[in-house]
Motif scaffolding. Structure first.
Motif, PDB file in Angstrom:
ATOM      1  N   SER A  72       0.758  -1.259   0.111  1.00 17.58           N
ATOM      2  CA  SER A  72       0.210  -0.105   0.003  1.00 17.58           C
ATOM      3  C   SER A  72       0.904   1.257   0.062  1.00 17.58           C
ATOM      4  N   GLY A  73       1.864   1.433   0.754  1.00 19.01           N
ATOM      5  CA  GLY A  73       2.679   2.627   0.784  1.00 19.01           C
ATOM      6  C   GLY A  73       3.080   3.179   1.970  1.00 19.01           C
ATOM      7  N   TYR A  74       4.004   4.542   1.811  1.00 16.53           N
ATOM      8  CA  TYR A  74       4.330   5.078   3.012  1.00 16.53           C
ATOM      9  C   TYR A  74       3.647   6.256   3.155  1.00 16.53           C
ATOM     10  N   TYR A  75       3.332   6.713   4.301  1.00 15.02           N
ATOM     11  CA  TYR A  75       2.646   8.018   4.715  1.00 15.02           C
ATOM     12  C   TYR A  75       3.453   8.928   5.631  1.00 15.02           C
ATOM     13  N   TYR A  76       3.943  10.076   5.413  1.00 12.34           N
ATOM     14  CA  TYR A  76       4.634  10.869   6.078  1.00 12.34           C
ATOM     15  C   TYR A  76       3.472  12.274   6.388  1.00 12.34           C
ATOM     16  N   ILE A  77       3.295  12.451   7.730  1.00 14.94           N
ATOM     17  CA  ILE A  77       2.400  13.308   8.003  1.00 14.94           C
ATOM     18  C   ILE A  77       2.849  14.253   8.975  1.00 14.94           C
ATOM     19  N   ALA A  78       2.639  15.562   8.805  1.00  9.83           N
ATOM     20  CA  ALA A  78       2.806  16.624   9.691  1.00  9.83           C
ATOM     21  C   ALA A  78       1.649  17.570  10.005  1.00  9.83           C
ATOM     22  N   THR A  79       1.266  18.000  11.365  1.00 16.78           N
ATOM     23  CA  THR A  79       0.425  18.672  11.842  1.00 16.78           C
ATOM     24  C   THR A  79       0.798  19.742  12.749  1.00 16.78           C
ATOM     25  N   ARG A  80       0.271  20.819  12.261  1.00 18.65           N
ATOM     26  CA  ARG A  80       0.455  22.092  13.091  1.00 18.65           C
ATOM     27  C   ARG A  80      -0.697  22.426  14.001  1.00 18.65           C
ATOM     28  N   LEU A  81      -0.874  22.192  15.505  1.00 14.12           N
ATOM     29  CA  LEU A  81      -2.022  22.722  16.084  1.00 14.12           C
ATOM     30  C   LEU A  81      -1.983  23.893  16.819  1.00 14.12           C
ATOM     31  N   GLU A  88     -10.109  23.443  23.206  1.00 13.57           N
ATOM     32  CA  GLU A  88      -9.562  22.201  22.771  1.00 13.57           C
ATOM     33  C   GLU A  88      -8.545  22.600  21.444  1.00 13.57           C
ATOM     34  N   PRO A  89      -7.265  22.102  21.204  1.00 17.35           N
ATOM     35  CA  PRO A  89      -6.523  22.173  20.213  1.00 17.35           C
ATOM     36  C   PRO A  89      -7.068  22.112  18.836  1.00 17.35           C
ATOM     37  N   LYS A  90      -6.994  23.287  17.660  1.00 15.14           N
ATOM     38  CA  LYS A  90      -7.572  22.977  16.704  1.00 15.14           C
ATOM     39  C   LYS A  90      -6.488  22.909  15.713  1.00 15.14           C
ATOM     40  N   PRO A  91      -6.449  21.844  14.361  1.00 16.56           N
ATOM     41  CA  PRO A  91      -5.541  21.747  13.376  1.00 16.56           C
ATOM     42  C   PRO A  91      -5.416  22.945  12.731  1.00 16.56           C
ATOM     43  N   VAL A  92      -4.081  23.886  12.411  1.00 17.45           N
ATOM     44  CA  VAL A  92      -4.214  24.958  11.666  1.00 17.45           C
ATOM     45  C   VAL A  92      -3.698  24.563  10.197  1.00 17.45           C
ATOM     46  N   SER A  93      -2.745  23.438   9.896  1.00 18.93           N
ATOM     47  CA  SER A  93      -2.450  23.236   8.914  1.00 18.93           C
ATOM     48  C   SER A  93      -2.239  21.379   9.181  1.00 18.93           C
ATOM     49  N   ARG A  94      -2.247  20.787   8.013  1.00 17.21           N
ATOM     50  CA  ARG A  94      -2.020  19.677   7.798  1.00 17.21           C
ATOM     51  C   ARG A  94      -1.225  19.155   6.500  1.00 17.21           C
ATOM     52  N   GLU A  95      -0.373  18.158   6.561  1.00 21.48           N
ATOM     53  CA  GLU A  95       0.304  18.008   5.131  1.00 21.48           C
ATOM     54  C   GLU A  95       0.445  16.469   5.288  1.00 21.48           C
ATOM     55  N   GLY A 114      -2.987  18.336   1.626  1.00 19.77           N
ATOM     56  CA  GLY A 114      -3.135  19.294   2.640  1.00 19.77           C
ATOM     57  C   GLY A 114      -4.536  19.115   3.231  1.00 19.77           C
ATOM     58  N   LEU A 115      -4.492  20.250   4.423  1.00 19.44           N
ATOM     59  CA  LEU A 115      -5.799  20.088   5.079  1.00 19.44           C
ATOM     60  C   LEU A 115      -6.929  20.513   4.280  1.00 19.44           C
ATOM     61  N   GLU A 116      -6.589  21.253   3.213  1.00 18.13           N
ATOM     62  CA  GLU A 116      -7.809  21.619   2.383  1.00 18.13           C
ATOM     63  C   GLU A 116      -8.160  20.366   1.453  1.00 18.13           C
ATOM     64  N   ASN A 117      -7.430  19.541   1.407  1.00 17.23           N
ATOM     65  CA  ASN A 117      -7.896  18.360   0.558  1.00 17.23           C
ATOM     66  C   ASN A 117      -9.025  17.219   1.375  1.00 17.23           C
ATOM     67  N   GLY A 118      -9.045  17.504   2.685  1.00 19.80           N
ATOM     68  CA  GLY A 118      -9.941  16.490   3.023  1.00 19.80           C
ATOM     69  C   GLY A 118     -10.565  16.933   4.470  1.00 19.80           C
ATOM     70  N   ASN A 119     -11.209  16.066   5.244  1.00 18.80           N
ATOM     71  CA  ASN A 119     -11.669  16.555   6.467  1.00 18.80           C
ATOM     72  C   ASN A 119     -10.941  16.073   7.565  1.00 18.80           C
TER      73      ASN A 119
END
Length: 155
Positions: A72-81, A88-95, A114-119
């Motif tokens: 299936s693959g590798y996934y690299y995820i970075a989130t800025r809260l 409660e913390p809210k995600p500002v950006s996600r890649e 990015g965060l704009e591509n999904g929920n």
């Protein structure tokens, strides 16, 4: 007497203003970064149809997650809260960088989301219940007293 009242009034003002200032400062937004996403330069080094799982991990590092299935693959995820006050913390950006592999383990695609591509998906922890209730040693000892029969005492 008048000067004492004036001094107490000025001290009270200082305490109130200091408390209000601290309350405002404590509500300032704080940011936290989680995860790792390789840069565009690092991703440019990954060659489609040539690189394998091992060479990708060697070139850009180990992934944050990998797929359940081998191909299936590798996934690299970075989130800025953003933490703001008592809320409660809210995600500002996600890649998310997804590197997919074919059946032979060779890179077949590299996608960036990015965060704009999904929920935002809230993660929930599911734990299987053991069925054991909160029983202390004393409660277990007292509960076993009724399970002793006359034949158990003779043996």
């Amino acid at each position: 007497m008048l000067s004492l009242a004036y001094r107490l009034k000025s001290v009270f003002r200082i305490v109130v203003l200091t408390g209000a200032g601290l309350a405002l400062v404590s509500c300032a937004g704080q940011y936290r970064n989680h995860g790792y996403v390789p840069s565009e330069e690092d991703l440019a080094e990954v060659v489609l149809g040539v690189d394998t799982r091992d060479s990708v991990a060697e070139t850009i590092g180990a992934p944050s997650s990998s797929g359940v299935l081998d191909a299936s693959g590798y996934y690299y995820i970075a989130t800025r809260l953003r933490h703001y006050g008592p809320s409660e913390p809210k995600p500002v950006s996600r890649e998310l960088v997804a590197i997919s592999f074919d059946q032979a383990g060779v890179v077949s695609g590299v996608e960036r989301y990015g965060l704009e591509n999904g929920n935002v998906i809230p993660l929930q922890r599911r734990v299987t219940s053991t069925g054991v209730q909160d029983k202390t040693f004393l409660r277990q000892l007292m509960g076993s007293l009724g399970n002793i029969g006359p034949g158990d005492l003779l043996q």
